[in-house]
Every structure is written in structure tokens, then in C-alpha cells.
Design a protein around this motif. Sequence first.
Motif, PDB file in Angstrom:
ATOM      1  N   PRO A   1      14.154  14.182 -12.900  1.00 22.25           N
ATOM      2  CA  PRO A   1      12.973  14.576 -13.312  1.00 22.25           C
ATOM      3  C   PRO A   1      11.825  13.065 -12.907  1.00 22.25           C
ATOM      4  N   ILE A   2      12.300  11.797 -12.918  1.00 23.42           N
ATOM      5  CA  ILE A   2      11.993  10.591 -12.590  1.00 23.42           C
ATOM      6  C   ILE A   2      11.760  10.276 -10.867  1.00 23.42           C
ATOM      7  N   PHE A   3      13.233  11.317 -10.463  1.00 27.91           N
ATOM      8  CA  PHE A   3      13.333  11.826  -9.122  1.00 27.91           C
ATOM      9  C   PHE A   3      11.904  12.039  -8.415  1.00 27.91           C
ATOM     10  N   PHE A   4      11.469  13.468  -8.903  1.00 26.45           N
ATOM     11  CA  PHE A   4      10.657  14.768  -8.836  1.00 26.45           C
ATOM     12  C   PHE A   4       9.218  13.667  -9.156  1.00 26.45           C
ATOM     13  N   GLY A   5       8.679  12.828  -9.268  1.00 23.06           N
ATOM     14  CA  GLY A   5       7.457  11.975  -9.742  1.00 23.06           C
ATOM     15  C   GLY A   5       7.436  10.847  -8.988  1.00 23.06           C
ATOM     16  N   LEU A   6       8.352  10.928  -7.812  1.00 20.99           N
ATOM     17  CA  LEU A   6       8.489   9.675  -6.739  1.00 20.99           C
ATOM     18  C   LEU A   6       7.792  10.389  -5.351  1.00 20.99           C
ATOM     19  N   LYS A   7       7.971  11.647  -5.398  1.00 23.85           N
ATOM     20  CA  LYS A   7       8.069  12.005  -4.112  1.00 23.85           C
ATOM     21  C   LYS A   7       6.724  11.981  -3.855  1.00 23.85           C
ATOM     22  N   ASN A   8       6.239  12.121  -2.166  1.00 21.99           N
ATOM     23  CA  ASN A   8       4.643  12.644  -1.863  1.00 21.99           C
ATOM     24  C   ASN A   8       4.056  10.186  -2.245  1.00 21.99           C
ATOM     25  N   ALA A   9       4.563   9.954  -3.659  1.00 22.26           N
ATOM     26  CA  ALA A   9       4.041   8.808  -3.596  1.00 22.26           C
ATOM     27  C   ALA A   9       3.683   7.501  -2.309  1.00 22.26           C
ATOM     28  N   LYS A  10       2.679   7.353  -1.521  1.00 25.78           N
ATOM     29  CA  LYS A  10       3.035   6.031   0.017  1.00 25.78           C
ATOM     30  C   LYS A  10       3.834   4.538  -0.461  1.00 25.78           C
ATOM     31  N   ALA A  11       4.627   4.021   0.329  1.00 27.30           N
ATOM     32  CA  ALA A  11       5.414   2.413  -0.056  1.00 27.30           C
ATOM     33  C   ALA A  11       4.171   2.218   0.405  1.00 27.30           C
ATOM     34  N   ILE A  12       4.128   0.607  -0.501  1.00 25.71           N
ATOM     35  CA  ILE A  12       3.283   0.093  -0.657  1.00 25.71           C
ATOM     36  C   ILE A  12       3.508  -1.224  -0.447  1.00 25.71           C
ATOM     37  N   GLU A  13       4.677  -1.713  -0.851  1.00 29.79           N
ATOM     38  CA  GLU A  13       5.653  -2.883  -0.935  1.00 29.79           C
ATOM     39  C   GLU A  13       7.040  -2.990   0.057  1.00 29.79           C
ATOM     40  N   LEU A  14       7.557  -4.064  -0.096  1.00 28.48           N
ATOM     41  CA  LEU A  14       8.940  -3.996   0.694  1.00 28.48           C
ATOM     42  C   LEU A  14       8.591  -5.652   0.567  1.00 28.48           C
ATOM     43  N   GLN A  15      10.249  -5.856  -0.804  1.00 27.31           N
ATOM     44  CA  GLN A  15      10.164  -7.015  -0.941  1.00 27.31           C
ATOM     45  C   GLN A  15      11.433  -7.646  -1.483  1.00 27.31           C
ATOM     46  N   LEU A  16      12.138  -8.376  -0.620  1.00 24.87           N
ATOM     47  CA  LEU A  16      13.347  -8.990  -0.865  1.00 24.87           C
ATOM     48  C   LEU A  16      13.727 -10.550  -1.977  1.00 24.87           C
ATOM     49  N   PHE A  17      14.054 -10.506  -2.887  1.00 21.07           N
ATOM     50  CA  PHE A  17      13.750 -11.698  -3.648  1.00 21.07           C
ATOM     51  C   PHE A  17      15.190 -12.107  -4.377  1.00 21.07           C
TER      52      PHE A  17
END
Length: 151
Positions: free
Chosen positions: A81-97
Motif C-alpha cells: 500500500p505504501i509503494f502504491f502511494g508513491l507512484k506518479n510522484a515526481k522526484a524533487i531531491e537526491l541527497q548523499l549524506f
Amino acid sequence: MHTLIEHYRCRLIGLDLAHVWRGYGSAIFLEFGELRERTHRNGEPRSPGGEFGVMIQWSWRIERDNSILCGSSNDDSLWEPIFFGLKNAKAIELQLFGQLAEIAIGLSNGHRIVSFMTADGDPQWTLFDRSSKPDRWLCVRDGKVLEERST
């Protein structure tokens, strides 16, 4: 390394999360952008691949605001259910930390996918840039972030 991660950040930001799938064990794969059909060497179909992909082998979590929605240690029945809620969202950030580079990917729906290795060895994530040939990927080996290319 700064220039290297910038290349991957530029390729990822703005792409839609088109497909999320589970690999072996608790590994997750996030496929961004246009999907392409793929097959195993024996001709059997496999999960489609995006223009840009992320693999986190284990020790990951999905966050929203001030809470953890699920993670690799949760019962996997919570994941779909969590994976389903992620679909079609845009990537807005990529960080290495962190001292040993971990990744965090921010999505337009307020979710973040974060790696955090808790066992010995290197963080177990890979970023795949399949938008140009040859394919290239970023990972951690011997504590260092490095890029590899297909031959």
C-alpha cells in the motif's frame, strides 16, 4: 564526487516514479521516467526498467513528514500500500549524506525514501542512469562512491 552526484541528480529530478517493485528479500527498486520492457537472458519477462532506477538492497525506510511509514524491517504486507502511494510522484531531491554515503530521495508527495545500512560493509544502494548509452550506475565500494558503466 560533487560533479558526479550532480549528474545523477540532474537526470533524476523531475521524473515521475513509474514503478516500484520488490527484489529478493527486502530489496526495493524504484523506476523513474519512461518504462521499458526487459527480459532475462532466458527470454522470460522481468520487471520493466525506467530511464532512471534506484535499488536499495536492505536497510531502507519510507518517511512522510515526521513519521516512518514503513521500512525493510517491517512485515512486507505493509509495503504494497505504501509503494502504491508513491507512484506518479515526481522526484524533487537526491541527497548523499553521512560519513559512508547513504541516499535520500525526496518526492513531490512529501515522501522520502532513505537508505541506512545497519550491517558491516558498504551501504547497499545503486543509482542507475539508463537515459543514454552506455548505461551507468553509481554505488559505494570500499567506502567510496564510484561510477561504473556497462560494456
